[in-house]
Design an enzyme around this catalytic site. Sequence first.
Site, short mmCIF file in Angstrom:
data_model
loop_
_atom_site.label_atom_id
_atom_site.label_comp_id
_atom_site.label_asym_id
_atom_site.label_seq_id
_atom_site.Cartn_x
_atom_site.Cartn_y
_atom_site.Cartn_z
N GLY A 255 12.57 -2.50 31.73
CA GLY A 255 12.77 -1.40 32.66
C GLY A 255 11.51 -0.61 32.90
O GLY A 255 10.40 -1.00 32.53
N GLY A 256 11.72 0.56 33.53
CA GLY A 256 10.58 1.37 33.91
C GLY A 256 9.86 2.00 32.72
O GLY A 256 8.67 2.27 32.79
N GLY B 12 10.61 1.03 29.20
CA GLY B 12 10.66 0.31 27.95
C GLY B 12 11.18 -1.10 28.11
O GLY B 12 11.78 -1.45 29.12
N VAL C 216 13.68 -3.81 26.25
CA VAL C 216 14.84 -3.81 25.36
C VAL C 216 14.97 -5.19 24.73
O VAL C 216 14.95 -6.21 25.42
CB VAL C 216 16.13 -3.42 26.10
CG1 VAL C 216 17.31 -3.37 25.13
CG2 VAL C 216 15.96 -2.08 26.79
N LYS D 192 14.79 -0.60 21.95
CA LYS D 192 14.03 -0.28 23.15
C LYS D 192 12.67 0.26 22.75
O LYS D 192 12.56 1.30 22.10
CB LYS D 192 14.77 0.74 24.00
CG LYS D 192 14.07 1.04 25.31
CD LYS D 192 14.93 1.90 26.22
CE LYS D 192 14.24 2.14 27.55
NZ LYS D 192 15.07 2.94 28.47
N ASP E 131 20.07 8.10 36.82
CA ASP E 131 19.86 6.73 37.30
C ASP E 131 21.15 5.91 37.16
O ASP E 131 21.14 4.80 36.64
CB ASP E 131 18.72 6.05 36.55
CG ASP E 131 18.22 4.80 37.28
OD1 ASP E 131 18.41 4.72 38.51
OD2 ASP E 131 17.65 3.91 36.61
#
Length: 586
Positions: free
Chosen positions: A323-324, A326, A328, A343, A434
């Site tokens: 993701g933006g 981190g 996972v 994460k 989000d």
Amino acid sequence: MAYSGADGKPPGDAAKGRGVESIASSLLSLAYRLFQPGFCPGDWAWATSMAGAIIALFPVAGAVVVAVMRKFTGNRYHGPTLITIGVVGAVLVLLVPWLYAAGVSSVFRAVFAGGNGGLSAGEVDALQQQYCFVGPQDEYLGGGQNVYETLFYPSGDVFAYGYYLGMLVGLPVLALLAVLLLSRIALRRGPKWPGRLLWVPFVLYVLVSSGVEANTAVHLWLGFLPVTVLGVIPVALVGPPSWSVIQNSDRPPQREQPPPYVPPSQQEQKPPPPPPPPEKNYPPTSVAPAQELAAAPGPVPPPPGSAQGGSGRFRRVRRLGHGGFGTVWEAVDTQLGRTVALKIAHAPDKDTEERMQREARALAALSHPNCVRVYDLVEESDGLALVMEYLHGQALAESVDTVGPLDDITAGRLWATMASALSAAHEKGVLHRDVKPSNIIVDPAGLPHLIDFGIARSRGDAKLTATGMMIGTPDYVAPETAAGAPASPASDAWQLAATVSYALSGYPPRGTRETPMAALMAAARAEPPSQLPRQSVHAKLLIASLDPQPRNRPTLNAVQREVEGWLARAGTSAEGPVTRVVPRAR
């Protein structure tokens, strides 16, 4: 003395018959058998139009090939993909149609010159028959000027020149528009620039076909145009690539940095690495209660002793997402023997650590069965790591994309359950910011869970984004947030309503845009929803919840009461599966 072969053809014609002219004569014979009405301008003139229709099947097939290929590659336009599209355009849009068109014209010219052009004796006799004003068909189709001579060196009157201008220029232009439409449909849900590899070869085909006899070209285009227009149907039936394929293709490739070169002399002088510390020396898991972690003001320090023990305590199994803020991982806690989600920040700097610490505080403050739980905050060798509950299942986005949209009852359960989870977060002063289909995980029992509070911000926390940076996903961001206003519980409510709308229709409420910037501009302009499920019983509540003005939207508690009331009247409740998924193979 004249020689002829066993089939009565002169040696020159026999040699041609073994090449392109033979294939073209076979195409003409096929077209003649398929369609040969015996009226003006003649059976062979109509057969030529049928041959043009057969030629048009090749560009349509090329668009279908591109559309099918994108079902697997999405928007990943690297070397092999572009080479494949280029080869498809060069072969199926340029080379094969040009060879067939030129071959058909050469067959007619050969018959007009006294040969047979690869046709049978009966077909040659039929080609020499006269019809209406055109006279003998062999002369009409093979004894005139070619396209270039007709357009640039006209020999007829003004009316005849206007006719040829409309047929030899107008029809190809219309066919070009049809090919452009084919390429755009084949490239749906992605950039349109690779379509040049399809329509540019078609433009070249039009230019190199200028040597075809003019009347033959007219009838070829008369058959070519309607087939390319109807070719939109099979290309559209192939369908665009799934959103999961597009999302995977949009992710930047993970490039592994090669190790620095070390001269052999230095390698020999390098001392051996020290042995790893024994496992029993690793610190125990932090047992600080969640409320203590959440209530601590300011940045949350890592648990005591975890800075040295993180790298050996968690054994990573596989990467789950990127993701933006981190990456996972599915990992195993070797001390407690349980599977967790780990994460890890991309860049372990101060700002990123503050984000991770805020996420830990936000998640630890929540106690809701439909929110992911946080266990610990540790330091790994490659950065600060958040230890979270590992949820088996798949994202709602993937479930809707593969299984199909939800019905009103399952969508109502989703809406009521997620509204309850967000309300619990808001009571703790936490904004998710989000909410989207990919941040809702549906477990094997069909129950939804809200995940990824990675950009959540508790009230009172300082903004950590640079000025002008947008936080959230453009297709599901609220209008006021896209315009630069601070997020609020009403913003989370808008995003949840947009997610429910996607679950019911399979599309974001504002539709899809070619680029994230276009989607962000549409959100900032508060464009009205265009892809709402109008036939759903939740349509009116969705319209109200997606109002561009936050003050006009119903609160999450009001939405929960309204949806749960409808579910009760429908004879069911909110406690139930929203969809059934097949667990991923381990």
